[in-house]
Design a protein around this motif. Structure first.
Motif, PDB file in Angstrom:
ATOM      1  N   CYS A 135       0.800  -1.062   0.037  1.00 17.82           N
ATOM      2  CA  CYS A 135       0.039  -0.044  -0.072  1.00 17.82           C
ATOM      3  C   CYS A 135       1.066   1.273   0.010  1.00 17.82           C
ATOM      4  O   CYS A 135       1.823   1.297   0.938  1.00 17.82           O
ATOM      5  CB  CYS A 135      -0.893  -0.263   1.103  1.00 17.82           C
ATOM      6  SG  CYS A 135      -1.895   1.578   1.425  1.00 17.82           S
ATOM      7  N   CYS A 150      -7.375   2.028   2.552  1.00 17.34           N
ATOM      8  CA  CYS A 150      -6.714   3.353   2.269  1.00 17.34           C
ATOM      9  C   CYS A 150      -7.166   3.787   0.805  1.00 17.34           C
ATOM     10  O   CYS A 150      -7.443   5.101   0.509  1.00 17.34           O
ATOM     11  CB  CYS A 150      -5.219   3.334   2.285  1.00 17.34           C
ATOM     12  SG  CYS A 150      -4.370   3.042   3.765  1.00 17.34           S
ATOM     13  N   CYS A 172      -0.044   3.328   3.425  1.00 21.36           N
ATOM     14  CA  CYS A 172       0.220   3.136   4.844  1.00 21.36           C
ATOM     15  C   CYS A 172       1.463   1.943   5.101  1.00 21.36           C
ATOM     16  O   CYS A 172       2.096   1.612   5.810  1.00 21.36           O
ATOM     17  CB  CYS A 172      -0.650   2.243   5.725  1.00 21.36           C
ATOM     18  SG  CYS A 172      -1.448   1.001   4.649  1.00 21.36           S
ATOM     19  N   CYS A 177      -4.225  -0.481  -0.133  1.00 19.04           N
ATOM     20  CA  CYS A 177      -5.034  -1.437   0.282  1.00 19.04           C
ATOM     21  C   CYS A 177      -6.512  -0.999   0.613  1.00 19.04           C
ATOM     22  O   CYS A 177      -6.649   0.316   0.468  1.00 19.04           O
ATOM     23  CB  CYS A 177      -4.599  -1.863   1.897  1.00 19.04           C
ATOM     24  SG  CYS A 177      -4.794  -0.648   3.067  1.00 19.04           S
TER      25      CYS A 177
HETATM   26 ZN   LIG Z   1      -2.987   1.252   3.136  1.00 17.95          ZN
END
Ligand SMILES: [Zn+2]
Length: 61
Positions: A8, A40, A11, A37
């Protein structure tokens, strides 16, 4: 090679269910995709600023 897991971009966690949030097209070369992800992905604007963090020099051709 196309692994089923991606990191991701927001994050920095490896997610088994990546969501494509942006495609980066370069003048030469195939470019690359930016994944996030599922948690997010909704937070990304249509043109994420994170591209500058991912490839700081991509505009300086
Ligand atoms: Zn993420």
């Amino acid at each position: 090679m196309n692994p089923p897991v991606r990191m991701c971009v927001r994050c920095c966690l490896i997610t088994p269910d990546p969501v494509l949030v942006s495609e980066v097209h370069q003048g030469s070369g195939p470019g690359f995709n930016v994944y996030a992800c599922p948690e997010c992905a909704p937070h990304f604007p249509p043109v994420p600023d994170v591209l500058h963090l991912l490839a700081p020099g991509w505009r300086e051709r």
